[in-house]
Design an enzyme around this catalytic site. Structure first.
Site, PDB file in Angstrom:
ATOM      1  N   ASN A  11      72.528  -9.933   2.336  1.00  0.00           N
ATOM      2  CA  ASN A  11      72.822  -8.569   2.809  1.00  0.00           C
ATOM      3  C   ASN A  11      71.515  -7.815   2.999  1.00  0.00           C
ATOM      4  O   ASN A  11      70.717  -8.260   3.844  1.00  0.00           O
ATOM      5  CB  ASN A  11      73.923  -7.843   2.033  1.00  0.00           C
ATOM      6  CG  ASN A  11      73.812  -7.732   0.552  1.00  0.00           C
ATOM      7  OD1 ASN A  11      73.944  -8.709  -0.163  1.00  0.00           O
ATOM      8  ND2 ASN A  11      73.603  -6.536   0.041  1.00  0.00           N
ATOM      9  N   ASP A  12      71.248  -6.745   2.295  1.00  0.00           N
ATOM     10  CA  ASP A  12      70.120  -5.860   2.627  1.00  0.00           C
ATOM     11  C   ASP A  12      68.753  -6.552   2.658  1.00  0.00           C
ATOM     12  O   ASP A  12      68.444  -7.338   1.750  1.00  0.00           O
ATOM     13  CB  ASP A  12      69.983  -4.757   1.566  1.00  0.00           C
ATOM     14  CG  ASP A  12      71.285  -4.139   1.162  1.00  0.00           C
ATOM     15  OD1 ASP A  12      72.282  -4.372   1.851  1.00  0.00           O
ATOM     16  OD2 ASP A  12      71.300  -3.437   0.137  1.00  0.00           O
ATOM     17  N   GLN A  21      68.741  -9.446  -0.212  1.00  0.00           N
ATOM     18  CA  GLN A  21      69.846  -9.686  -1.135  1.00  0.00           C
ATOM     19  C   GLN A  21      70.473 -11.019  -0.755  1.00  0.00           C
ATOM     20  O   GLN A  21      70.839 -11.235   0.407  1.00  0.00           O
ATOM     21  CB  GLN A  21      70.876  -8.556  -1.003  1.00  0.00           C
ATOM     22  CG  GLN A  21      70.395  -7.224  -1.540  1.00  0.00           C
ATOM     23  CD  GLN A  21      70.353  -7.230  -3.053  1.00  0.00           C
ATOM     24  OE1 GLN A  21      71.374  -7.121  -3.711  1.00  0.00           O
ATOM     25  NE2 GLN A  21      69.161  -7.385  -3.620  1.00  0.00           N
ATOM     26  N   SER A  37      69.049  -4.019  -4.535  1.00  0.00           N
ATOM     27  CA  SER A  37      68.029  -3.716  -3.528  1.00  0.00           C
ATOM     28  C   SER A  37      66.866  -2.867  -4.016  1.00  0.00           C
ATOM     29  O   SER A  37      66.968  -2.141  -5.008  1.00  0.00           O
ATOM     30  CB  SER A  37      68.686  -3.012  -2.345  1.00  0.00           C
ATOM     31  OG  SER A  37      69.468  -3.961  -1.668  1.00  0.00           O
ATOM     32  N   ARG A  91      70.542   3.675  -7.576  1.00  0.00           N
ATOM     33  CA  ARG A  91      69.949   2.401  -7.158  1.00  0.00           C
ATOM     34  C   ARG A  91      69.056   2.477  -5.911  1.00  0.00           C
ATOM     35  O   ARG A  91      68.951   3.493  -5.271  1.00  0.00           O
ATOM     36  CB  ARG A  91      71.069   1.392  -6.900  1.00  0.00           C
ATOM     37  CG  ARG A  91      72.076   1.803  -5.826  1.00  0.00           C
ATOM     38  CD  ARG A  91      73.198   0.762  -5.779  1.00  0.00           C
ATOM     39  NE  ARG A  91      74.185   1.038  -4.770  1.00  0.00           N
ATOM     40  CZ  ARG A  91      75.275   1.768  -4.961  1.00  0.00           C
ATOM     41  NH1 ARG A  91      75.493   2.335  -6.140  1.00  0.00           N
ATOM     42  NH2 ARG A  91      76.136   1.945  -3.979  1.00  0.00           N
ATOM     43  N   ASP A  92      68.469   1.317  -5.620  1.00  0.00           N
ATOM     44  CA  ASP A  92      67.727   1.034  -4.386  1.00  0.00           C
ATOM     45  C   ASP A  92      66.413   1.824  -4.274  1.00  0.00           C
ATOM     46  O   ASP A  92      66.206   2.573  -3.301  1.00  0.00           O
ATOM     47  CB  ASP A  92      68.613   1.288  -3.138  1.00  0.00           C
ATOM     48  CG  ASP A  92      69.973   0.621  -3.255  1.00  0.00           C
ATOM     49  OD1 ASP A  92      70.079  -0.378  -3.979  1.00  0.00           O
ATOM     50  OD2 ASP A  92      70.934   1.103  -2.625  1.00  0.00           O
TER      51      ASP A  92
END
Ligand code: FRU
Length: 444
Positions: free
Chosen positions: A23-24, A40, A81, A144-145
């Site tokens: 994913n990311d 990810q 992430s 997050r991230d």
């Protein structure tokens, strides 16, 4: 057709993992001639789950070589992430040898924000013991991230973090934190109405480096333009929400670039069942610029210039009149399966035009200035010379469209149906130029 990287629906110049889920994009950083891309990843599964950071390297952001997994999940956390930077001044004190430390900030969900670092120029990584931003006070498990970047004016490192809890009004928001040593972080302020995977860049206005604005990039394509003094962001126009509705998500930009460019890549979600060894791909890397249009700032995205090095054969047609109800390609011709197509035609306000792609027709409806595909529609006006221009990138299971200097961006995940080429119109149109370049595979 089934050997690795040459499978029927394997993107030939878009990144996908050798096998299974991505994913990311994460931790995008350039160091000593190499672009690092982390993502990810679930290396053994086609779906999302306890996440790793997969790792690939490239010298041009197009030809990628998959490396060992950089960060694993543990019993206590999944590695979500985040971003990467080069600590050139060794303010973290993590340097051990010749190379500058490369720091990857990630969300160790649900425990807090951690970092993993490399002292050998990005070959191997180890997780730093301490959680740099633990969950306490109003920082909670779902925050997050972390995106970390350098702020020249205040000479501080800034972290922008997606926070579900900081916001007083209970809206999703991004929090700002600052640091001198990349290990201890102090809360500064927040901006509201922004969701997941933040990114933030300073861009020249119309190319003028002495006149810049900060742009906050949200995961769903929304963006905010404004000023940032290292403590607080002040926006100068409403949140732009024009880029939603497409399967691109969670974009990030490279840090420590070797030139002035700001280059972004995003997750291109594949909702179509392909039955392939890989699941999902990334978009083509795009260069971001900022255009001032009246009193409005518009973010422009254009494929990186390196893409042109993949161009091989070309089908080229210029200065012809497309008669109504006829096909520009008089004989039935087949298109390449991976191509870069540039189209320019004189605007005729009465015409409805159809451009075949392997994934269905793109339609230009002149009187409403709409470029349509697959029930999605974007405004596309002629330029000051009355010419309409757009560009299509077709790959084995994706299609991207760019127009209006990069203000228009559309992308699709699809399975190709046909390779017959056709351009037709309900009214006569003067075609200035159509160029279709076959693109080389980046996996060979
Ligand atoms: C966005 C996201 C991030 C999170 C990651 C987990 O797609 O939900 O917010 O860190 O995916 O894989």
């Amino acid at each position: 057709m089934s050997e690795l990287y040459n499978e029927k629906y394997r993107p030939q110049y878009h990144f996908s993992a050798k096998k299974n889920w991505i994913n990311d994009p994460n931790g995008l950083v350039y160091y000593k001639g190499t672009y690092h891309l982390f993502y990810q990843h679930q290396p053994d599964v086609q779906g999302w789950g306890p996440m790793c950071w997969g790792h690939a390297t490239s010298t041009d952001m197009l030809h990628w070589e998959e490396q060992e997994i950089a960060i694993y999940p543990t019993e206590n956390y999944s590695s979500w992430s985040g971003s990467g930077i080069v600590d050139k001044k060794n303010v973290s004190g993590l340097k051990d040898g010749e190379d500058d430390p490369i720091l990857l900030f990630f969300t160790a969900h649900p425990t807090g924000q951690k970092l993993s670092y490399s002292t050998d120029g990005g070959k191997t990584f180890k997780v730093y013991d301490k959680t740099v931003l633990p969950n306490k006070d109003s920082i909670v498990a779902e925050d997050r991230d972390p995106k970390v970047f350098w702020h020249e004016e205040t000479q501080k490192w800034i972290m922008i973090l997606y926070t579900e809890s900081l916001s007083v009004s209970n809206l999703p928001s991004y929090g700002f934190f600052s640091s001198d040593n990349l290990l201890d972080w102090k809360y500064e302020s927040e901006v509201e109405r922004c969701y997941e995977c933040p990114d933030m860049v300073e861009l020249p206005i119309n190319g003028d480096k002495s006149n810049t604005k900060w742009v906050i990039l949200c995961c769903n394509g929304d963006y905010l333009v404004g000023d940032f003094d290292g403590h607080k962001f002040t926006h100068c126009q409403e949140l732009n929400i024009s880029q939603r509705n497409y399967p691109n998500y969670a974009s990030q930009t490279w840090s420590n670039m070797p030139d002035d460019r700001c280059v972004q890549i995003a997750w291109l979600i594949c909702n179509t069942e392909l039955n392939m060894p890989f699941k999902n791909q990334l978009t083509i890397p795009v260069e971001l610029t900022l255009r001032q249009n009246g009193n409005k700032y518009e973010l422009l995205k254009n494929p990186i210039k390196e893409l042109e090095t993949l161009r091989e054969e070309v089908i080229s047609i210029s200065d012809v009149k497309l008669e109504n109800s006829s096909n520009l390609f008089k004989e039935k011709i087949s298109c390449y399966s991976e191509y870069d197509m540039e189209i320019e035609f004189e605007y005729n306000p009465f015409a409805r035009m159809y451009f075949s792609t392997p994934f269905g027709d793109i339609c230009y409806i002149s009187h409403i200035n709409a470029l349509e595909m697959n029930t999605k529609s974007e405004l596309l006006y002629p330029d000051k010379n009355n010419i309409v221009k757009f560009r299509i990138l077709a790959d084995r299971s994706s299609l991207e469209i760019f127009g209006d200097e990069g203000r228009l961006y559309m992308c699709f995940d699809k399975i190709p149906e046909t390779r017959d080429l056709s351009i037709s119109s309900t009214h006569n149109v003067n075609i200035k130029s159509v160029k279709i370049y076959k693109l080389k595979s980046t996996w060979k």
